[in-house]
Design a protein around this motif. Structure first.
Motif, PDB file in Angstrom:
ATOM      1  N   VAL A  21       5.723   2.624  13.484  1.00 55.84           N
ATOM      2  CA  VAL A  21       5.542   3.004  14.885  1.00 55.84           C
ATOM      3  C   VAL A  21       4.076   2.822  15.248  1.00 55.84           C
ATOM      4  N   GLY A  22       3.836   2.823  16.546  1.00 53.90           N
ATOM      5  CA  GLY A  22       2.448   2.864  16.995  1.00 53.90           C
ATOM      6  C   GLY A  22       2.065   1.708  17.871  1.00 53.90           C
ATOM      7  N   THR A  23       0.798   1.665  18.158  1.00 46.87           N
ATOM      8  CA  THR A  23       0.176   0.548  18.850  1.00 46.87           C
ATOM      9  C   THR A  23      -0.772  -0.058  17.829  1.00 46.87           C
ATOM     10  N   PRO A  24      -1.338  -1.216  18.095  1.00 42.21           N
ATOM     11  CA  PRO A  24      -2.231  -1.792  17.082  1.00 42.21           C
ATOM     12  C   PRO A  24      -3.310  -0.813  16.597  1.00 42.21           C
ATOM     13  N   ASP A  25      -3.766   0.070  17.462  1.00 37.37           N
ATOM     14  CA  ASP A  25      -4.802   1.017  17.040  1.00 37.37           C
ATOM     15  C   ASP A  25      -4.269   2.179  16.209  1.00 37.37           C
ATOM     16  N   THR A  26      -3.018   2.513  16.420  1.00 31.86           N
ATOM     17  CA  THR A  26      -2.493   3.739  15.809  1.00 31.86           C
ATOM     18  C   THR A  26      -1.351   3.442  14.852  1.00 31.86           C
ATOM     19  N   GLU A  27      -1.217   2.181  14.450  1.00 32.22           N
ATOM     20  CA  GLU A  27      -0.039   1.768  13.692  1.00 32.22           C
ATOM     21  C   GLU A  27       0.113   2.535  12.374  1.00 32.22           C
ATOM     22  N   ARG A  28       1.372   2.909  12.094  1.00 34.92           N
ATOM     23  CA  ARG A  28       1.722   3.535  10.824  1.00 34.92           C
ATOM     24  C   ARG A  28       3.006   2.890  10.323  1.00 34.92           C
ATOM     25  N   ASN A  29       3.117   2.748   9.017  1.00 35.31           N
ATOM     26  CA  ASN A  29       4.278   2.106   8.401  1.00 35.31           C
ATOM     27  C   ASN A  29       4.718   2.902   7.176  1.00 35.31           C
ATOM     28  N   TRP A  30       5.997   2.782   6.851  1.00 32.31           N
ATOM     29  CA  TRP A  30       6.510   3.482   5.673  1.00 32.31           C
ATOM     30  C   TRP A  30       7.724   2.742   5.128  1.00 32.31           C
ATOM     31  N   PRO A  31       7.984   2.901   3.838  1.00 29.41           N
ATOM     32  CA  PRO A  31       9.191   2.293   3.254  1.00 29.41           C
ATOM     33  C   PRO A  31      10.418   3.119   3.638  1.00 29.41           C
ATOM     34  N   VAL A  32      11.555   2.458   3.773  1.00 27.57           N
ATOM     35  CA  VAL A  32      12.761   3.154   4.222  1.00 27.57           C
ATOM     36  C   VAL A  32      13.801   3.255   3.110  1.00 27.57           C
ATOM     37  N   PRO A  66       0.800  -1.236   0.000  1.00 23.89           N
ATOM     38  CA  PRO A  66       0.000   0.000   0.000  1.00 23.89           C
ATOM     39  C   PRO A  66       0.826   1.277   0.000  1.00 23.89           C
ATOM     40  N   PHE A  67       2.122   1.207  -0.352  1.00 26.18           N
ATOM     41  CA  PHE A  67       2.972   2.391  -0.212  1.00 26.18           C
ATOM     42  C   PHE A  67       3.096   3.186  -1.518  1.00 26.18           C
ATOM     43  N   SER A  68       3.010   4.494  -1.425  1.00 24.91           N
ATOM     44  CA  SER A  68       3.472   5.419  -2.482  1.00 24.91           C
ATOM     45  C   SER A  68       2.801   5.192  -3.827  1.00 24.91           C
ATOM     46  N   GLN A  69       1.596   4.631  -3.864  1.00 24.36           N
ATOM     47  CA  GLN A  69       1.032   4.210  -5.142  1.00 24.36           C
ATOM     48  C   GLN A  69       0.694   5.367  -6.078  1.00 24.36           C
ATOM     49  N   GLY A  70       0.371   6.542  -5.548  1.00 22.78           N
ATOM     50  CA  GLY A  70       0.102   7.684  -6.429  1.00 22.78           C
ATOM     51  C   GLY A  70       1.326   8.058  -7.256  1.00 22.78           C
ATOM     52  N   TRP A  71       2.477   8.081  -6.610  1.00 22.04           N
ATOM     53  CA  TRP A  71       3.709   8.394  -7.341  1.00 22.04           C
ATOM     54  C   TRP A  71       4.067   7.256  -8.298  1.00 22.04           C
ATOM     55  N   VAL A  72       3.844   6.020  -7.862  1.00 21.55           N
ATOM     56  CA  VAL A  72       4.156   4.881  -8.737  1.00 21.55           C
ATOM     57  C   VAL A  72       3.296   4.938 -10.003  1.00 21.55           C
ATOM     58  N   SER A  93      11.141  -3.897   9.445  1.00 22.81           N
ATOM     59  CA  SER A  93      10.788  -5.232   8.979  1.00 22.81           C
ATOM     60  C   SER A  93      10.768  -5.213   7.451  1.00 22.81           C
ATOM     61  N   PHE A  94      10.111  -6.205   6.872  1.00 19.07           N
ATOM     62  CA  PHE A  94      10.001  -6.289   5.417  1.00 19.07           C
ATOM     63  C   PHE A  94       8.542  -6.495   5.033  1.00 19.07           C
ATOM     64  N   HIS A  95       8.181  -5.937   3.896  1.00 17.23           N
ATOM     65  CA  HIS A  95       6.835  -6.128   3.365  1.00 17.23           C
ATOM     66  C   HIS A  95       6.955  -6.399   1.877  1.00 17.23           C
ATOM     67  N   GLU A  96       6.627  -7.593   1.461  1.00 22.36           N
ATOM     68  CA  GLU A  96       6.659  -7.973   0.049  1.00 22.36           C
ATOM     69  C   GLU A  96       7.987  -7.583  -0.608  1.00 22.36           C
ATOM     70  N   SER A  98      -1.940  -0.867   9.669  1.00 26.19           N
ATOM     71  CA  SER A  98      -1.015  -1.985   9.861  1.00 26.19           C
ATOM     72  C   SER A  98      -0.762  -2.701   8.533  1.00 26.19           C
ATOM     73  N   ILE A  99       0.351  -3.418   8.483  1.00 22.87           N
ATOM     74  CA  ILE A  99       0.694  -4.252   7.332  1.00 22.87           C
ATOM     75  C   ILE A  99       1.121  -5.618   7.861  1.00 22.87           C
ATOM     76  N   ASP A 100       1.112  -6.598   6.970  1.00 21.34           N
ATOM     77  CA  ASP A 100       1.685  -7.894   7.333  1.00 21.34           C
ATOM     78  C   ASP A 100       3.197  -7.768   7.348  1.00 21.34           C
ATOM     79  N   ARG A 101       3.806  -8.308   8.383  1.00 20.41           N
ATOM     80  CA  ARG A 101       5.271  -8.352   8.384  1.00 20.41           C
ATOM     81  C   ARG A 101       5.701  -9.607   9.142  1.00 20.41           C
ATOM     82  N   PRO A 102       6.866 -10.146   8.773  1.00 26.59           N
ATOM     83  CA  PRO A 102       7.292 -11.432   9.348  1.00 26.59           C
ATOM     84  C   PRO A 102       7.845 -11.242  10.762  1.00 26.59           C
ATOM     85  N   ARG A 103       7.005 -11.498  11.765  1.00 33.92           N
ATOM     86  CA  ARG A 103       7.405 -11.239  13.163  1.00 33.92           C
ATOM     87  C   ARG A 103       8.583 -12.100  13.597  1.00 33.92           C
TER      88      ARG A 103
END
Lengths: 326, 326
Positions: B175-186, B75-81, B165-168, B143-148
């Motif tokens: 960062v965050g808690t399950p309710d407030t989770e945010r993710n980004w590519p690095v 789900p990252f950066s799809q508008g630019w992609v 972590s890694f995603h696909e 949240s995203i799926d990631r290999p715990r």
């Protein structure tokens, strides 16, 4: 604006700030601006005995290529550092070449005929007086002075059992308790290390490499770290990559090896030719502000500070002494 | 032995092991050996719609220079992609150039006449249909799926509030808690991002860069990350550095700009010309073993495992599908 900002460009980029931002207080300084504003007393001169001047053969377009290396200060790796001075003073490095350039890893120079099944000549005899170092010397087995004020900045976070920090301008890492403390220099971009064979060989210093990619921290404590490139690394990092195993140039690519004209300890050069460098003292207040700004960029281009930085992203500022500013 | 080991060379280097070591059990596999031994089911094909093929002008020695980029998955950066596909399909990138190469930072390509006070021609009009993205889209707000299973490996250590972590197949942070989770590519070595002006500009995708040095993690969440170079980065990382601010080539150095012949979405190429790539699934058991071995090298060259690795030192294996092994 089509660029994204770095310290060097922050002044120019600030001109593009929207009016709303310009109406407010001055923008927070960039890390580079903090370093440039540091008082002269926060800069430390590098002794000519601790500088190596390596002249590569001129580039294909005739441009001169000089690489300057700052040797590792005590208490780290001093046996290898002594060997490197011995090799330089014997003229041993003169005429060897850069034989390996592996993308995102290292550029490595040495005798192309040493232990090379495709050698076209005899290996060059080493000078006398070289020390044979033990693997234990990869690590300094006692405590060192380090600026504790920086502790909150690092990724991973420092604690009393494990840390990264700086010692006399060099990035270091350590573990232990006060009784068992051990410290060692770490691999970052531009770090210079000693090529070696399989354990227990530790290398003499005749074969050296510098890091030209993301910090290979898995090499820490596995190989001797003896210095860092402080000027001219682009002459090594932009060399063509080798297509052999580990980025070595194959026999067919022997023409891509970059000859090394000479390597001199700066102290041995005529005074007028000695380069004079200084680094921003890693124990200074200016460096603490600089490091904080590297870990939390607030200069105009940035919208979210990172909240920390790994040791290799806090590059120690170095400048020619004759460029000293305010 | 004059080399130090990497995965690719471990087999050859093992031959040099002292007899005492050879008498024991086989040496632990290197990360590369683990990846090479992964079953075919642990490799994931990259869709041709997610591959960009960028042809640079041939090198001075006539060598063809192809750079292949894998675009960022949802789900990252799809508008630019989407914009990048639009620009590629309009042929907009054809004839632009690499205008900036800054050592230990980025190589950047775009229209050399865009917003350039020393432009020698008109800026190239952009095609219709480009989206204007908001800064909020630098981060995926859920949240995203990631290999715990990988959690214990990372520097800094993962906890429930902050992780890498890694995603696909792509390195991510969150960062965050399950309710407030945010993710980004690095940003890691080889990451591709979108050049932009000052905030709130977010760039269109017409100006792109790739990282050619230590991971500039301070750019995370400050700029759109849209992919990574999976083949041919050496054609960008070994280019001559620019001597202007931020590594731009100055007007006098305009001849150093590397022309880009064409950029195509692989899906638009004739089937026979489409490159086929696959990556080691970052959710697979093989990848977990590979990552553990990257964080704790035990193959023969190493004497001390590091005990962890930062996300950018666990490079995701990618190979040509026709090189698939056991």
């Amino acid at each position: 604006m089509r660029t994204f900002a770095l310290a060097a460009g922050a002044a120019a980029l600030a001109l593009a700030l929207p009016a709303t931002a310009q109406d407010d207080a001055p923008a927070p300084p960039s890390p580079g601006e903090i370093a440039a504003a540091a008082p002269a007393t926060d800069w430390t001169a590098i002794a000519p005995e601790d500088l190596l001047v390596m002249m590569l053969a001129p580039a294909p377009d005739g441009i001169e290529r000089t690489v300057v290396i700052q040797l590792m200060p005590a208490p780290f790796s001093q046996g290898w550092v002594e060997n490197i001075r011995t090799l330089a003073r014997a003229g041993w490095y003169d005429g060897i070449s850069v034989n390996r350039v592996q993308d995102n890893y290292v550029a490595q120079w040495g005798d192309p005929n040493y232990d090379n099944p495709e050698a076209t000549g005899e290996a060059k005899p080493l000078p006398g007086g070289l020390r044979t170092m033990d693997e234990a010397a990869y690590v300094y087995p006692r405590s060192i002075d380090r600026p504790r004020a920086l502790d909150p900045l690092f990724w991973p976070p420092n604690d009393i059992h494990r840390w990264t920090s700086f010692h006399e301008g060099f990035p270091v890492a350590g573990v232990g308790t006060p009784d068992t403390e051990r410290n060692w220099p770490v691999h970052c971009y531009g770090t210079v290390g000693v090529g070696r064979g399989m354990s227990p060989d530790t290398g003499s210093g005749a074969e050296l490499y510098t890091v030209i990619g993301h910090a290979p921290r898995h090499l820490d404590r596995n190989i001797a770290v003896v210095g860092r490139v402080i000027e001219g690394i682009e002459h090594l990092s932009s060399l063509p990559r080798g297509s052999g195993d580990l980025g070595f140039y194959t026999a067919e690519e022997a023409g891509k090896r970059t000859p090394i004209g000479s390597v001199r300890v700066a102290a041995d050069l005529p005074a007028a030719e000695q380069p004079r460098f200084e680094y921003l003292s890693t124990a200074s207040d200016s460096f603490a502000r600089y490091a904080e700004a590297r870990a939390n960029r607030r200069d105009p281009f940035f919208i979210v500070p990172a909240g920390g930085a790994d040791i290799c992203n806090i590059t120690v500022p170095v400048r020619r002494a004759d460029e000293a500013g305010g």
